[in-house]
Design an enzyme around this catalytic site. Structure first.
Site, PDB file in Angstrom:
ATOM      1  N   LYS A   1     -20.903  11.134 -41.858  1.00  0.00           N
ATOM      2  CA  LYS A   1     -21.386   9.780 -41.526  1.00  0.00           C
ATOM      3  C   LYS A   1     -20.540   8.709 -42.216  1.00  0.00           C
ATOM      4  O   LYS A   1     -20.108   7.740 -41.593  1.00  0.00           O
ATOM      5  CB  LYS A   1     -22.858   9.649 -41.943  1.00  0.00           C
ATOM      6  CG  LYS A   1     -23.790  10.509 -41.098  1.00  0.00           C
ATOM      7  CD  LYS A   1     -25.212  10.439 -41.562  1.00  0.00           C
ATOM      8  CE  LYS A   1     -25.502  11.212 -42.828  1.00  0.00           C
ATOM      9  NZ  LYS A   1     -25.287  12.659 -42.762  1.00  0.00           N
ATOM     10  N   ILE A   2     -20.314   8.889 -43.516  1.00  0.00           N
ATOM     11  CA  ILE A   2     -19.585   7.863 -44.278  1.00  0.00           C
ATOM     12  C   ILE A   2     -18.102   7.864 -43.895  1.00  0.00           C
ATOM     13  O   ILE A   2     -17.516   6.816 -43.621  1.00  0.00           O
ATOM     14  CB  ILE A   2     -19.768   8.097 -45.798  1.00  0.00           C
ATOM     15  CG1 ILE A   2     -21.239   7.898 -46.180  1.00  0.00           C
ATOM     16  CG2 ILE A   2     -18.864   7.157 -46.606  1.00  0.00           C
ATOM     17  CD1 ILE A   2     -21.603   8.360 -47.581  1.00  0.00           C
TER      18      ILE A   2
ATOM     19  N   GLU B   1     -20.716  11.825 -65.416  1.00  0.00           N
ATOM     20  CA  GLU B   1     -21.353  10.498 -65.385  1.00  0.00           C
ATOM     21  C   GLU B   1     -22.794  10.496 -65.889  1.00  0.00           C
ATOM     22  O   GLU B   1     -23.311   9.446 -66.279  1.00  0.00           O
ATOM     23  CB  GLU B   1     -21.304   9.923 -63.964  1.00  0.00           C
ATOM     24  CG  GLU B   1     -22.224  10.630 -62.976  1.00  0.00           C
ATOM     25  CD  GLU B   1     -22.135  10.033 -61.567  1.00  0.00           C
ATOM     26  OE1 GLU B   1     -21.010   9.831 -61.076  1.00  0.00           O
ATOM     27  OE2 GLU B   1     -23.190   9.767 -60.975  1.00  0.00           O
TER      28      GLU B   1
ATOM     29  N   GLN C   1     -22.425   2.786 -57.677  1.00  0.00           N
ATOM     30  CA  GLN C   1     -23.148   1.691 -57.022  1.00  0.00           C
ATOM     31  C   GLN C   1     -22.832   1.573 -55.535  1.00  0.00           C
ATOM     32  O   GLN C   1     -23.284   0.636 -54.884  1.00  0.00           O
ATOM     33  CB  GLN C   1     -22.831   0.353 -57.720  1.00  0.00           C
ATOM     34  CG  GLN C   1     -21.388  -0.121 -57.502  1.00  0.00           C
ATOM     35  CD  GLN C   1     -21.148  -1.533 -57.999  1.00  0.00           C
ATOM     36  OE1 GLN C   1     -20.992  -1.746 -59.182  1.00  0.00           O
ATOM     37  NE2 GLN C   1     -21.107  -2.494 -57.088  1.00  0.00           N
ATOM     38  N   ALA C   2     -22.057   2.543 -55.006  1.00  0.00           N
ATOM     39  CA  ALA C   2     -21.643   2.411 -53.605  1.00  0.00           C
ATOM     40  C   ALA C   2     -22.848   2.310 -52.664  1.00  0.00           C
ATOM     41  O   ALA C   2     -22.810   1.610 -51.667  1.00  0.00           O
ATOM     42  CB  ALA C   2     -20.751   3.576 -53.210  1.00  0.00           C
ATOM     43  N   PHE C   3     -23.921   2.995 -53.012  1.00  0.00           N
ATOM     44  CA  PHE C   3     -25.100   3.012 -52.126  1.00  0.00           C
ATOM     45  C   PHE C   3     -25.926   1.737 -52.227  1.00  0.00           C
ATOM     46  O   PHE C   3     -26.834   1.523 -51.422  1.00  0.00           O
ATOM     47  CB  PHE C   3     -26.017   4.190 -52.522  1.00  0.00           C
ATOM     48  CG  PHE C   3     -26.802   3.912 -53.789  1.00  0.00           C
ATOM     49  CD1 PHE C   3     -26.219   4.045 -55.025  1.00  0.00           C
ATOM     50  CD2 PHE C   3     -28.121   3.468 -53.728  1.00  0.00           C
ATOM     51  CE1 PHE C   3     -26.929   3.766 -56.190  1.00  0.00           C
ATOM     52  CE2 PHE C   3     -28.838   3.185 -54.880  1.00  0.00           C
ATOM     53  CZ  PHE C   3     -28.236   3.335 -56.116  1.00  0.00           C
TER      54      PHE C   3
ATOM     55  N   ASP D   1     -16.139   5.541 -58.026  1.00  0.00           N
ATOM     56  CA  ASP D   1     -17.541   5.136 -58.106  1.00  0.00           C
ATOM     57  C   ASP D   1     -18.366   6.238 -58.764  1.00  0.00           C
ATOM     58  O   ASP D   1     -19.533   6.047 -59.055  1.00  0.00           O
ATOM     59  CB  ASP D   1     -18.090   4.841 -56.697  1.00  0.00           C
ATOM     60  CG  ASP D   1     -19.504   4.269 -56.755  1.00  0.00           C
ATOM     61  OD1 ASP D   1     -19.699   3.281 -57.482  1.00  0.00           O
ATOM     62  OD2 ASP D   1     -20.407   4.813 -56.088  1.00  0.00           O
TER      63      ASP D   1
ATOM     64  N   THR E   1     -15.705   8.023 -53.788  1.00  0.00           N
ATOM     65  CA  THR E   1     -17.097   7.551 -53.747  1.00  0.00           C
ATOM     66  C   THR E   1     -18.006   8.728 -53.372  1.00  0.00           C
ATOM     67  O   THR E   1     -19.151   8.530 -52.980  1.00  0.00           O
ATOM     68  CB  THR E   1     -17.290   6.388 -52.734  1.00  0.00           C
ATOM     69  OG1 THR E   1     -16.817   6.814 -51.454  1.00  0.00           O
ATOM     70  CG2 THR E   1     -16.570   5.129 -53.169  1.00  0.00           C
TER      71      THR E   1
HETATM   72  P1  NAI Z   1     -22.255  14.063 -44.275  1.00  0.00           P
HETATM   73  O1  NAI Z   1     -23.024  15.317 -44.523  1.00  0.00           O
HETATM   74  O2  NAI Z   1     -22.573  13.217 -43.095  1.00  0.00           O
HETATM   75  O3  NAI Z   1     -20.681  14.410 -44.185  1.00  0.00           O
HETATM   76  C1  NAI Z   1     -20.031  15.234 -45.086  1.00  0.00           C
HETATM   77  C2  NAI Z   1     -18.811  15.812 -44.364  1.00  0.00           C
HETATM   78  O4  NAI Z   1     -18.060  16.564 -45.318  1.00  0.00           O
HETATM   79  C3  NAI Z   1     -19.191  16.770 -43.225  1.00  0.00           C
HETATM   80  O5  NAI Z   1     -18.498  16.424 -42.048  1.00  0.00           O
HETATM   81  C4  NAI Z   1     -18.770  18.127 -43.759  1.00  0.00           C
HETATM   82  O6  NAI Z   1     -18.339  19.008 -42.737  1.00  0.00           O
HETATM   83  C5  NAI Z   1     -17.615  17.745 -44.661  1.00  0.00           C
HETATM   84  N1  NAI Z   1     -17.265  18.796 -45.606  1.00  0.00           N
HETATM   85  C6  NAI Z   1     -18.040  19.751 -46.143  1.00  0.00           C
HETATM   86  N2  NAI Z   1     -17.304  20.586 -46.904  1.00  0.00           N
HETATM   87  C7  NAI Z   1     -16.021  20.131 -46.821  1.00  0.00           C
HETATM   88  C8  NAI Z   1     -14.802  20.570 -47.371  1.00  0.00           C
HETATM   89  N3  NAI Z   1     -14.744  21.679 -48.130  1.00  0.00           N
HETATM   90  N4  NAI Z   1     -13.700  19.873 -47.105  1.00  0.00           N
HETATM   91  C9  NAI Z   1     -13.742  18.785 -46.289  1.00  0.00           C
HETATM   92  N5  NAI Z   1     -14.873  18.318 -45.733  1.00  0.00           N
HETATM   93  C10 NAI Z   1     -15.998  18.985 -46.007  1.00  0.00           C
HETATM   94  O7  NAI Z   1     -22.358  13.225 -45.630  1.00  0.00           O
HETATM   95  P2  NAI Z   1     -22.137  11.665 -45.851  1.00  0.00           P
HETATM   96  O8  NAI Z   1     -23.416  10.959 -45.637  1.00  0.00           O
HETATM   97  O9  NAI Z   1     -20.937  11.225 -45.113  1.00  0.00           O
HETATM   98  O10 NAI Z   1     -21.854  11.636 -47.434  1.00  0.00           O
HETATM   99  C11 NAI Z   1     -20.727  12.266 -48.002  1.00  0.00           C
HETATM  100  C12 NAI Z   1     -20.925  12.353 -49.511  1.00  0.00           C
HETATM  101  O11 NAI Z   1     -20.937  11.042 -50.065  1.00  0.00           O
HETATM  102  C13 NAI Z   1     -22.302  12.943 -49.947  1.00  0.00           C
HETATM  103  O12 NAI Z   1     -22.276  14.352 -49.974  1.00  0.00           O
HETATM  104  C14 NAI Z   1     -22.482  12.355 -51.320  1.00  0.00           C
HETATM  105  O13 NAI Z   1     -21.968  13.261 -52.284  1.00  0.00           O
HETATM  106  C15 NAI Z   1     -21.632  11.088 -51.297  1.00  0.00           C
HETATM  107  N6  NAI Z   1     -22.456   9.894 -51.417  1.00  0.00           N
HETATM  108  C16 NAI Z   1     -22.163   9.000 -52.409  1.00  0.00           C
HETATM  109  C17 NAI Z   1     -22.921   7.853 -52.573  1.00  0.00           C
HETATM  110  C18 NAI Z   1     -22.584   6.850 -53.632  1.00  0.00           C
HETATM  111  O14 NAI Z   1     -23.407   5.942 -53.894  1.00  0.00           O
HETATM  112  N7  NAI Z   1     -21.419   6.922 -54.266  1.00  0.00           N
HETATM  113  C19 NAI Z   1     -24.092   7.597 -51.716  1.00  0.00           C
HETATM  114  C20 NAI Z   1     -24.271   8.571 -50.655  1.00  0.00           C
HETATM  115  C21 NAI Z   1     -23.497   9.679 -50.547  1.00  0.00           C
END
Ligand code: NAI
Length: 348
Positions: free
Chosen positions: A156-157, A266, A299-301, A261, A235
């Site tokens: 998604k991100i 942390e 704080q990205a979220f 981030d 992030t």
């Molecule tokens: P998502 O589940 O929609 O997408 C994650 C993607 O990573 C998927 O397409 C998945 O196939 C892929 N993936 C899994 N294993 C992989 C690998 N070994 N190599 C490459 N790609 C791989 O998750 P979303 O919502 O996009 O979030 C991603 C990450 O962002 C979360 O898991 C979380 O750790 C982090 N995050 C950080 C925040 C912040 O405030 N800094 C807030 C929300 C999420």
């Protein structure tokens, strides 16, 4: 009727504000604890029905088993990531839910904020101008237009980030273990191997989850394959980067800049005020000294929209559990395409 009681850990003022407002529609009794959840504080959850926890709470096997003993049926994580939860121990002992997407826009936009600040040094210009210093030496940036970005993780991100980078006129290389079919067909990005992404990207962004395959995905070997003066943005989760390797790369100038981030260790620092203390984590202290590293404290979220979605989804997850409904946001270590959850049930 007795009210449903929720033990809420690691409370910050903004959590209390958003959850209290949204809870008006649910009517739960929420006790806001400032403490992190860990083996020393888990006993606070006794006599509660649910636990609500966040990214830096400790949900190790020991804590999970204590919660199960207190008959807590479910831990409602108020975040997307769940790498701090021992899912194997939780399986068949306690249900775990999360908030899979509260605002992917918030994280994608913050990722770009880090890129732009590091490139154009606006965070430094702010202080210089406050000192009546109107010079621009040292602020030389580069056009993002025409440069290549490498996005690791196109969920998604990552996909929203790609849209924004496309808007800048950047070429985007992508890597994902499960490539997105629509993205694959589009002209927005090209899926490549990690090696090619490392070799050709001017900016690399980590947007994949933390798991056994992605732990230290950015290490000495990966950095050696990158372009000189590459910008790295994380992030995702701290342990995606081997911080010692990052520091080495920054010292040799192989890495031109880094926007973080999240940080490997942390838990002890982020979200807390250490302005009157000494930082005893030498690696974090070293990172802070680099003038080409920009750290934000997870704080990205942190947008109004995200806080509202987090509170609503978390309390909905609890209501679904109470009403015996399917737990659409449940996570477990066995989740796969045949998961019972996907068939409208629960993981166990
Ligand atoms: P998502 O589940 O929609 O997408 C994650 C993607 O990573 C998927 O397409 C998945 O196939 C892929 N993936 C899994 N294993 C992989 C690998 N070994 N190599 C490459 N790609 C791989 O998750 P979303 O919502 O996009 O979030 C991603 C990450 O962002 C979360 O898991 C979380 O750790 C982090 N995050 C950080 C925040 C912040 O405030 N800094 C807030 C929300 C999420």
């Amino acid at each position: 009727m007795e009210k449903i009681k929720i033990a809420f850990f690691d409370t910050k003022p903004y959590d209390k504000k958003s959850f209290t407002a949204v809870n008006e529609d649910f009517g739960y009794e929420i006790k806001y604890f400032k403490n992190h959840l860990n083996p020393d504080t888990v006993s606070l959850a006794k006599n509660y029905d649910f636990v609500c926890a966040f990214v830096n709470d400790d949900l190790s096997g020991e804590v999970i088993m204590s919660l199960a003993e207190y008959n807590i049926g479910m831990v409602a994580m108020r975040c997307a990531g769940y790498n701090n939860v021992d899912l194997k121990t939780a399986y068949q002992n306690i249900h775990i839910t999360r908030v899979p997407a509260y605002s992917p826009y918030a994280v994608a936009e913050h990722t770009v904020a880090l890129m732009l600040s590091l490139n154009r040094k606006t965070h430094k210009a702010y202080y210089r101008i406050r000192d009546n210093n109107f010079t621009i030496n040292g602020f030389l940036g580069f056009d993002m237009h025409g440069k290549t970005a490498g996005v690791i993780g196109t969920g998604k991100i990552g996909r929203l980030l790609i849209d924004i980078l496309n808007g800048f006129g950047m070429k985007v290389l992508a890597y994902d273990t499960y490539p997105n079919k629509e993205l694959e067909k589009s002209a927005k990005a090209v899926y490549v191997t990690l090696d090619k992404l490392y070799a050709e990207s001017d900016i690399i962004s980590l947007n994949c989850p933390l798991n056994s395959k992605t732990y230290h995905i950015i290490n000495d070997d990966a950095i050696a394959k990158m372009k000189d003066t590459v910008m790295i943005i994380n992030t995702g989760r701290g342990p995606l980067i081997d911080t010692k390797a990052l520091i080495k790369g920054l010292k040799t100038r192989k890495i031109g800049s880094a926007g973080l981030d999240v940080y490997e260790e942390e838990n002890d620092y982020f979200f807390e005020d250490f302005s009157q203390e000494v930082i005893t984590d030498d690696i974090l202290a070293r990172l802070i000294t680099f003038n080409n590293v920009l750290i934000t404290s997870h704080q990205a979220f942190f947008t109004q929209e995200a806080l509202l979605n987090i509170a609503t989804t978390t309390l909905n997850n609890i209501r679904d559990f109470r009403e015996g409904k399917a737990l659409v946001n449940e996570v477990c270590y066995k989740c796969d395409d045949n998961c019972r959850k996907l068939k409208g049930g629960r993981c166990f």
